[in-house]
Scaffold this active site. Structure first.
Site, mmCIF file in Angstrom:
data_model
loop_
_atom_site.group_PDB
_atom_site.id
_atom_site.type_symbol
_atom_site.label_atom_id
_atom_site.label_comp_id
_atom_site.label_asym_id
_atom_site.label_seq_id
_atom_site.Cartn_x
_atom_site.Cartn_y
_atom_site.Cartn_z
ATOM 1 N N VAL A 136 0.672 -1.031 -0.355
ATOM 2 C CA VAL A 136 -0.062 -0.030 -0.601
ATOM 3 C C VAL A 136 0.621 1.069 0.321
ATOM 4 C CG1 VAL A 136 -0.524 0.279 1.900
ATOM 5 C CG2 VAL A 136 -2.135 1.172 0.645
ATOM 6 N N TYR A 137 2.246 0.541 0.398
ATOM 7 C CA TYR A 137 2.950 2.313 0.224
ATOM 8 C C TYR A 137 2.864 3.023 -0.409
ATOM 9 C CZ TYR A 137 4.731 0.823 4.718
ATOM 10 O OH TYR A 137 4.646 0.482 6.065
ATOM 11 N N SER A 138 2.292 3.890 -1.331
ATOM 12 C CA SER A 138 2.695 4.686 -2.951
ATOM 13 C C SER A 138 1.979 3.644 -4.207
ATOM 14 C CB SER A 138 3.420 5.144 -2.926
ATOM 15 O OG SER A 138 3.916 5.941 -1.992
ATOM 16 N N TYR A 139 1.272 2.748 -3.282
ATOM 17 C CA TYR A 139 0.351 1.662 -4.131
ATOM 18 C C TYR A 139 1.458 0.873 -4.984
ATOM 19 C CZ TYR A 139 -3.865 4.477 -2.816
ATOM 20 O OH TYR A 139 -4.970 5.124 -1.904
ATOM 21 N N LYS A 161 3.883 -6.022 3.506
ATOM 22 C CA LYS A 161 2.594 -6.131 3.995
ATOM 23 C C LYS A 161 1.289 -6.713 3.201
ATOM 24 C CE LYS A 161 4.947 -2.990 7.506
ATOM 25 N NZ LYS A 161 5.262 -2.376 6.147
#
Length: 330
Positions: free
Chosen positions: A57-60, A83
């Site tokens: 999910v970090y910067s998709y 994750k």
């Protein structure tokens, strides 16, 4: 660099690890300069770091892609952790810890990281909408398929951790090897329930945001760095600071102790955390190479017992119930 076992596993992780939430420009806290990312990863490896952490999910997905490029050709000796859970699109099933989402997500993470396996696959939070048995059975299958080597969780309450461990033990499935949790001199909440559980059950604690969003660098209270991540990001109050007065007292003491070691307050805060019971590794990350270079010095600091005790005492959290009752040892 010191190395610790990750919980009850035989895997050894560096006491400092590198978090790549700043790889990508989501939440206005990072950057998309691959050359800078490569330099930071080089610096971390040269300092002895072997654990690199990210999340889909970090910067998709941009963070995973940048990390994958940065570690290319030397992946075998490194531990890559990512994750799963966060929403990756507007699709109704493109989120959570269902078998559907996890099976899709692991393939996407493998592709972005440009690797055949993930060393540590972590549940990013607890999913109230999916039976835990479904999630853990999916992790069992991913381990058996060789796509995941160890499993962990993040941001869980102690009872949720215990429930997951119980389900895994009942079915003979892999247990959580790690718990990635927020922990800092400003926020020591996990010491009440999570740390005792992790120690009892053989889980290594991986610490995120050890500087409490950058507040423990000592820059932001006095307005010394208006261009900082803390001052300009969308996450200015994350993690929260429960008591500003106490937080400022902690920063003052860190600064004083840092002067004894020719380092800044941030490095002292990291050194204190590295010595805490149950902590396997402390995640550091930054937007600038000079920040990373400074934080890496924490691995070289040896706090005196008096310095360690002083920081522990000044940051001592309120003891909640039922802990204060249990402490009576009736």
């Amino acid at each position: 660099m010191k190395y610790n076992r990750l919980g009850n596993t035989g895997l050894k992780v560096s006491a400092l690890s590198f978090g790549t939430m700043t790889f990508g420009d989501d939440w206005n806290i990072g950057f998309e300069d691959q050359k800078r990312a490569d330099q930071m990863v080089d610096m971390a490896i040269d300092a002895g770091i072997n654990l690199f952490d990210t999340a889909d999910v970090y910067s998709y997905g941009v963070s995973e892609e940048m990390l994958g490029k940065a570690v290319k050709n030397r992946r075998q000796n490194l531990i890559l952790a990512t994750k799963v859970m966060g929403s990756m699109s507007d699709e109704v099933n493109d989120r959570g810890l269902s078998r559907f989402h996890m099976m899709n997500s692991v393939e996407n993470s493998l592709r972005r990281l440009d690797t055949d396996y993930i060393d540590l696959y972590q549940l990013h939070s607890f999913d109230n909408n999916t039976p835990l048995e479904e999630t853990l059975r999916t992790l069992e299958d991913l381990v058996n398929q060789g796509k995941v080597r160890y499993i962990g969780m993040s941001n869980h309450a102690a009872w949720q951790m215990a429930k997951g461990l119980g389900i895994s033990d009942k079915n003979g499935w892999p247990r959580y090897a790690s718990a990635q949790m927020h922990y800092s001199l400003i926020n020591r909440d996990i010491e009440h329930e999570v740390v005792p559980l992790a120690k009892e059950e053989g889980m290594g604690i991986l610490v995120w945001s050890p500087l409490n969003g950058g507040y423990l660098t000592g820059k932001y209270r006095k307005g010394e760095d208006e261009d900082s991540r803390f001052a300009t990001s969308d996450l200015q109050d994350f993690p929260p600071i429960p008591d500003i007065k106490v937080a400022n007292e902690i920063v003052d003491k860190l600064t004083e102790i840092g002067s004894n070691h020719n380092v800044g307050p941030a490095e002292v805060a990291l050194a204190w955390l590295m010595d805490r019971p149950g902590v396997a590794s402390v995640l550091i990350g930054s937007r600038k190479t000079e920040q990373l270079k400074a934080n890496l010095k924490a691995a070289e600091i040896e706090l005196s017992q008096d310095e360690y005790d002083t920081l522990t005492e000044i940051s001592e959290p309120r003891t909640p119930y039922p802990q204060w009752m249990l402490n009576l040892n009736m």
